[in-house]
Design a protein around this motif. Structure first.
Motif, mmCIF file in Angstrom:
data_model
loop_
_atom_site.group_PDB
_atom_site.id
_atom_site.type_symbol
_atom_site.label_atom_id
_atom_site.label_comp_id
_atom_site.label_asym_id
_atom_site.label_seq_id
_atom_site.Cartn_x
_atom_site.Cartn_y
_atom_site.Cartn_z
ATOM 1 N N TYR A 1 0.833 -1.207 0.000
ATOM 2 C CA TYR A 1 0.000 0.000 0.000
ATOM 3 C C TYR A 1 0.864 1.253 0.000
ATOM 4 O O TYR A 1 0.658 2.175 -0.811
ATOM 5 N N TRP A 2 1.874 1.290 0.851
ATOM 6 C CA TRP A 2 2.721 2.483 0.908
ATOM 7 C C TRP A 2 3.605 2.614 -0.328
ATOM 8 O O TRP A 2 3.939 3.726 -0.749
ATOM 9 N N MET A 3 3.973 1.484 -0.938
ATOM 10 C CA MET A 3 4.724 1.580 -2.195
ATOM 11 C C MET A 3 3.856 2.167 -3.308
ATOM 12 O O MET A 3 4.331 2.969 -4.115
ATOM 13 N N ALA A 4 2.582 1.755 -3.357
ATOM 14 C CA ALA A 4 1.664 2.347 -4.349
ATOM 15 C C ALA A 4 1.509 3.836 -4.088
ATOM 16 O O ALA A 4 1.460 4.652 -5.024
ATOM 17 N N PHE A 5 1.446 4.204 -2.822
ATOM 18 C CA PHE A 5 1.408 5.603 -2.411
ATOM 19 C C PHE A 5 2.606 6.350 -2.994
ATOM 20 O O PHE A 5 2.470 7.459 -3.552
ATOM 21 N N ALA A 6 3.786 5.727 -2.889
ATOM 22 C CA ALA A 6 5.018 6.365 -3.354
ATOM 23 C C ALA A 6 5.066 6.459 -4.875
ATOM 24 O O ALA A 6 5.464 7.495 -5.428
ATOM 25 N N VAL A 7 4.674 5.384 -5.558
ATOM 26 C CA VAL A 7 4.709 5.399 -7.022
ATOM 27 C C VAL A 7 3.801 6.499 -7.557
ATOM 28 O O VAL A 7 4.172 7.254 -8.477
ATOM 29 N N GLY A 8 2.596 6.616 -6.999
ATOM 30 C CA GLY A 8 1.712 7.695 -7.411
ATOM 31 C C GLY A 8 2.329 9.062 -7.162
ATOM 32 O O GLY A 8 2.251 9.955 -8.011
ATOM 33 N N GLY A 9 2.960 9.215 -5.997
ATOM 34 C CA GLY A 9 3.585 10.497 -5.676
ATOM 35 C C GLY A 9 4.715 10.857 -6.621
ATOM 36 O O GLY A 9 4.846 12.012 -7.033
ATOM 37 N N ILE A 10 5.535 9.878 -6.980
ATOM 38 C CA ILE A 10 6.654 10.138 -7.885
ATOM 39 C C ILE A 10 6.148 10.561 -9.263
ATOM 40 O O ILE A 10 6.580 11.578 -9.826
ATOM 41 N N MET A 11 5.215 9.795 -9.809
ATOM 42 C CA MET A 11 4.707 10.109 -11.147
ATOM 43 C C MET A 11 3.970 11.446 -11.159
ATOM 44 O O MET A 11 4.131 12.259 -12.081
ATOM 45 N N GLY A 12 3.162 11.678 -10.145
ATOM 46 C CA GLY A 12 2.414 12.930 -10.090
ATOM 47 C C GLY A 12 3.301 14.145 -9.928
ATOM 48 O O GLY A 12 3.082 15.175 -10.566
ATOM 49 N N SER A 13 4.325 14.027 -9.079
ATOM 50 C CA SER A 13 5.207 15.176 -8.856
ATOM 51 C C SER A 13 6.009 15.506 -10.112
ATOM 52 O O SER A 13 6.249 16.680 -10.413
ATOM 53 N N LEU A 14 6.431 14.471 -10.850
ATOM 54 C CA LEU A 14 7.151 14.721 -12.098
ATOM 55 C C LEU A 14 6.269 15.466 -13.095
ATOM 56 O O LEU A 14 6.698 16.458 -13.708
ATOM 57 N N LEU A 15 5.031 15.016 -13.241
ATOM 58 C CA LEU A 15 4.118 15.684 -14.158
ATOM 59 C C LEU A 15 3.788 17.089 -13.677
ATOM 60 O O LEU A 15 3.764 18.044 -14.475
ATOM 61 N N GLY A 16 3.551 17.242 -12.371
ATOM 62 C CA GLY A 16 3.248 18.562 -11.835
ATOM 63 C C GLY A 16 4.382 19.545 -12.035
ATOM 64 O O GLY A 16 4.155 20.716 -12.369
ATOM 65 N N GLY A 17 5.619 19.076 -11.830
ATOM 66 C CA GLY A 17 6.756 19.959 -12.035
ATOM 67 C C GLY A 17 6.886 20.421 -13.470
ATOM 68 O O GLY A 17 7.177 21.597 -13.741
ATOM 69 N N VAL A 18 6.647 19.505 -14.412
ATOM 70 C CA VAL A 18 6.706 19.872 -15.837
ATOM 71 C C VAL A 18 5.616 20.884 -16.169
ATOM 72 O O VAL A 18 5.863 21.895 -16.841
ATOM 73 N N LEU A 19 4.403 20.631 -15.701
ATOM 74 C CA LEU A 19 3.285 21.533 -16.001
ATOM 75 C C LEU A 19 3.500 22.912 -15.384
ATOM 76 O O LEU A 19 3.207 23.935 -16.013
ATOM 77 N N GLY A 20 4.016 22.948 -14.150
ATOM 78 C CA GLY A 20 4.282 24.238 -13.528
ATOM 79 C C GLY A 20 5.342 25.030 -14.261
ATOM 80 O O GLY A 20 5.257 26.263 -14.374
#
Length: 424
Positions: free
Chosen positions: A347-366
């Motif tokens: 569960y916490w690994m899925a939490f982390a994978v989502g966070g990594i992918m989302g933060s990468l996309l968010g940084g690019v969009l920002g």
């Protein structure tokens, strides 16, 4: 197993007091105070995205808990002291050469998160032994509500101190107090009772066994999708408030107090509802609010237009009062007691994978704002994309729940590796 007199009630109450101190460290080291500190240091949107996602990214270290031997209490306390104490180094970041400040801040915050990540598995498994399954919705709903109120009252005090003392002294004082509170919480943690447990490091086939559970596999998919969507825009909400809406730190602190006050009422209600209709249904309802209501309210705000921002504070409590309790309890319900930590690690690994992918996309969009200039601030596009991805995640969850109900009713043939347990 015979429990000592007064247990587990005494330890359940101590866990609330421990959390009241710990939440001050968590909120100040990974919330609006840390965001403001990073902005003062000159953090660009990409750095803000990384900083906001670090609590999720750090969970990649959570599976290490499976390989630790010894007392869950001692391990949790020792890792917490080390990780929270390490964070004191952020107070010295302004003394670094300017090009090193933001990388140094991110490195310290990342190491702190990685150090405490295994505690989530150890502590959650420990508390599952102390709180009977039928009481978990009510207990964790109450605990989350109390911690939300204490944490956001702390945010209000922090905002007032920062506005009164100015920058950077207000930031340094609040962050230093946060470290002291976080370390102090471990002394209460050590006073809680720990039921005995025995476990051995899992073999590889045992480690991947949770993925053969169809329902749990679908839950992990939702966690990756939804938490990834949150990580795209979530780190930019407080910067939006501070820089685009032009709110003061005191106003942002008041916003969090409103959210927490509503959460104190709504979190226990969500917990009671979950005990009646199931955590899956609560997760669907509350995540729908987080997807369809919160982002539009943020985006409609502006300088001198705070009505929707204040409304978002109440709906923030509606959404996360349910999500916070339901996510952990779905993970706990999915796991056989003897494999609880293994399921929690996934569960916490899925939490982390989502966070990594989302933060990468968010940084690019920002970062695209400097080229496109299509929106009033660098924060609008990531939040808009976050909303769309949240809707996709909620639709996926609803589809999984409907499909599991149909399979439980015998309308669909079971797949290999599936279980007979439908969403509860």
């Amino acid at each position: 197993m015979t429990l000592p007199a007064g247990e587990p009630r005494r330890s359940q109450n101590l866990a609330i007091w421990e959390g009241m101190l710990a939440i001050l460290f968590i909120n100040w080291s990974a919330g609006v105070v840390m965001t403001g500190y990073a902005l003062w240091l000159g953090a660009p949107p990409a750095a803000l995205a990384i900083l906001g996602a670090l609590p999720m990214v750090g969970q990649m270290a959570a599976p290490l808990a499976l390989f630790f031997r010894g007392s869950r209490k001692d391990l949790s306390a020792n890792l917490s002291v080390f990780g929270r104490g390490l964070f004191v180094l952020v107070l010295f970041v302004p003394l670094m050469p300017e090009p090193w400040r933001i990388p140094g801040l991110l490195l310290i915050a990342a190491l702190s998160q990685l150090a405490v990540a295994p505690v989530n598995v150890l502590w959650t498994g420990w508390m599952a032994d102390l709180v009977p399954e039928k009481q978990r919705g009510r207990y964790f709903g109450l605990r989350n509500g109390v911690l939300g109120l204490v944490g956001t009252l702390g945010n209000l005090v922090a905002g007032s101190l920062i506005d009164a003392l100015g920058k950077p002294w207000g930031f340094l004082l609040v962050l230093g107090l946060g470290v002291a509170a976080g370390v102090s919480a471990t002394f209460i943690l050590r006073k809680q009772y720990e039921p005995p447990t025995t476990s051995a490091p899992p073999r590889f086939d045992a480690f991947i066994h949770p993925l053969s559970d169809r329902r749990f596999r679908g839950f992990l998919g939702f966690v990756v999708l939804f938490l990834g969507a949150v990580s795209v825009g979530g780190p930019f909400v407080f910067p939006l408030f501070l820089e685009h809406v032009r709110m003061s730190f005191t106003q942002v602190g008041l916003w969090t107090v409103i959210a927490a006050s509503c959460g104190l009422v709504l979190s226990p209600l969500w917990g009671r509802l979950a005990d009646r209709i199931g955590h899956w249904q609560v997760l669907l309802l509350s995540s729908s609010v987080a997807a369809l209501v919160l982002p539009p309210l943020w985006l409609l705000g502006g300088a001198g237009r705070l009505e929707t921002i204040w409304a978002a504070a109440a709906f923030d409590a509606v959404a996360w009062g349910g999500i916070g309790t339901a996510l952990t309890n779905v993970a706990l319900q999915s796991a056989p007691p003897e494999k609880r930590n293994l399921y929690l690690a996934w569960y916490w690994m899925a939490f982390a994978v989502g966070g990594i992918m989302g933060s990468l996309l968010g940084g690019v969009l920002g970062s695209l704002h400097t080229q496109l200039k299509l929106f009033p601030s660098p924060y609008h596009l990531p939040i808009l994309v976050s909303m769309l991805l949240r809707v996709v995640a909620v639709y996926y969850l609803g589809w999984r729940i409907r499909r599991d109900k149909r399979r439980a009713a015998g309308l669909l043939a079971p797949t290999a590796g599936s279980t007979n347990r439908g969403p509860t």
